[in-house]
Design an enzyme around this catalytic site. Structure first.
Site, short mmCIF file in Angstrom:
data_model
loop_
_atom_site.label_atom_id
_atom_site.label_comp_id
_atom_site.label_asym_id
_atom_site.label_seq_id
_atom_site.Cartn_x
_atom_site.Cartn_y
_atom_site.Cartn_z
N ARG A 164 -6.50 2.68 -14.95
CA ARG A 164 -7.86 3.22 -15.07
C ARG A 164 -7.92 4.31 -16.15
NH1 ARG A 164 -8.92 3.37 -8.59
NH2 ARG A 164 -9.61 1.20 -8.40
N HIS A 175 -2.35 10.06 -4.88
CA HIS A 175 -3.42 9.07 -5.13
C HIS A 175 -4.66 9.51 -4.35
CE1 HIS A 175 -5.28 5.24 -5.96
NE2 HIS A 175 -5.40 4.96 -4.68
N ARG A 206 -10.28 9.03 0.83
CA ARG A 206 -9.22 8.15 1.35
C ARG A 206 -8.58 8.77 2.59
NH1 ARG A 206 -8.69 8.42 -4.24
NH2 ARG A 206 -8.71 6.45 -5.41
N ASP A 248 -3.93 3.89 -11.08
CA ASP A 248 -4.59 5.06 -11.67
C ASP A 248 -4.32 5.13 -13.18
OD1 ASP A 248 -5.38 5.66 -9.08
OD2 ASP A 248 -3.65 6.96 -8.72
#
Ligand SMILES: NC(=O)c1ccc[n+]([C@@H]2O[C@H](COP(=O)([O-])OP(=O)(O)OC[C@H]3O[C@@H](n4cnc5c(N)ncnc54)[C@H](O)[C@@H]3O)[C@@H](O)[C@H]2O)c1
Ligand SMILES: O=C(O)C[C@H](O)C(=O)O
Length: 307
Positions: free
Chosen positions: A151, A175, A88, A148
């Site tokens: 998940r 993140h 990212r 998150d």
């Protein structure tokens, strides 16, 4: 409530769709720089209204911020997503300029807006939005931890062989593939610690699968995910709209909490009509505290690239 979603791509459209389906907002404005794109997405979504039974009015505009005026909440999803094999953090070069100009444009037309930052690298983009707008810290919220954690719950449910509704757990920290801190020691199945059901090895597998959750999907899809990100944002917007005081891990600007300063990073926050109403300082083990501090070093290194 009026919600603006900047970026009518995969995540922006998913946000708009979930917000509309839940029917708590009067208006959603999609805005994108690609000519006609937001208008098209808005029209397609509005053609779901009679089928899905919502009254939310969705409109789309091309780069015209006057149409976003008076927004209560704005979600920034504009920018490029990563491709398989990328981190990212590699997106910062393009996304920083986009997030800075979008944040500045938003507050010109909606001085009271609460901004939810989604574009990656999200913690650094949330920090940048703070610097660019100077808004009070409760009004800029980075979305990462809610996704998150969803998940994490998915992976826990998979390991336990139970529905996700049976489990609870939270991911704090940055993140990023390496910076997430899934709080496995605090995760529960119906209030019983998951360590009662899972071996140490299985719990570590859950932690590792959670941390690379975004990368796993990016490899499968060829671009990053959008359904769960859209659902996570819509849950946060709903908590603001309904002033529900729900707790989500969010990227918040810290001033001493968890021993951290001048950084936006994922910590538990109470979300209500004022945005981040409270940063909750939960008791962390020494190992958990060390992990969030190590995660902060990574986020700060990315923040330094903004200078
Ligand atoms: N924080 C999270 O949990 C999370 C989750 C998923 C995706 N993301 C990030 O969200 C971003 C968007 O992902 P996506 O899959 O929707 O990408 P996408 O390419 O499908 O959509 C991005 C949209 O932004 C638009 N855009 C670009 N510059 C703009 C500008 N200046 N003003 C308005 N619109 C502009 C593009 O035209 C495009 O339609 C990426 O940076 C991605 O990494 C973050
Ligand atoms: O993984 C990505 O790049 C997108 C997003 O941050 C995600 O976690 O799905």
């Amino acid at each position: 409530m009026k919600v603006t979603v900047v970026g009518a791509g995969a995540v922006g459209a998913s946000c708009a769709e979930y917000i509309a389906i839940k029917d708590f907002a009067s208006e959603v404005t999609l805005i994108d720089i690609k000519e006609g794109f937001a208008e098209g997405k808005a029209m397609d979504l509005m053609q779901c209204a009679s089928l899905n039974g919502f009254d939310t009015k969705i409109t789309g505009v091309t780069n015209n911020y006057a149409a976003t005026a008076g927004s209560d909440v704005a979600v920034i999803t504009s920018g490029i997503p990563r491709k398989p094999g990328m981190t990212r953090e590699e997106l910062i070069g393009i996304n920083a300029g986009i997030v800075k100009s979008v944040s500045e444009n938003l507050i010109k037309h909606s001085p009271n807006v609460i901004i939810i930052v989604v574009s990656n690298p999200m913690d650094t983009m949330a920090y940048l939005a703070h610097k660019a707008t100077g808004l009070p810290k409760n009004r800029i919220i980075g979305m990462g931890g809610a996704l998150d954690s969803a998940r994490f719950k998915f992976r826990l449910a998979e390991a336990l062989g139970c529905p996700a509704s049976d489990v609870d757990g939270m991911v704090i920290g940055g993140h990023s593939d390496t910076g997430m801190v899934p709080l496995i020691g605090k995760a529960v199945r119906n209030s019983v610690k998951v360590s009662e059901f899972l071996s140490e090895e299985r719990m570590q597998e859950v932690v590792e699968a959670t941390k690379v959750g975004g990368a796993t999907l990016t490899k499968l899809l060829g671009t990053s995910a959008w359904y769960a990100p859209g659902a996570a944002v819509s849950a946060m917007v709903q908590a603001i709209a309904l002033d529900s005081k729900k707790m989500f891990p969010c990227s918040a600007l810290l001033e001493g909490e968890y021993g951290l300063n001048d950084i936006s990073i994922g910590v538990p926050c109470i979300i209500g009509k004022n945005g981040i109403e409270k940063i909750v300082e939960i008791e962390l083990s020494e190992a958990e505290l060390a992990k969030i501090q190590e995660s902060a070093v990574g986020v700060k290194a990315t923040n330094a690239l903004l200078d």
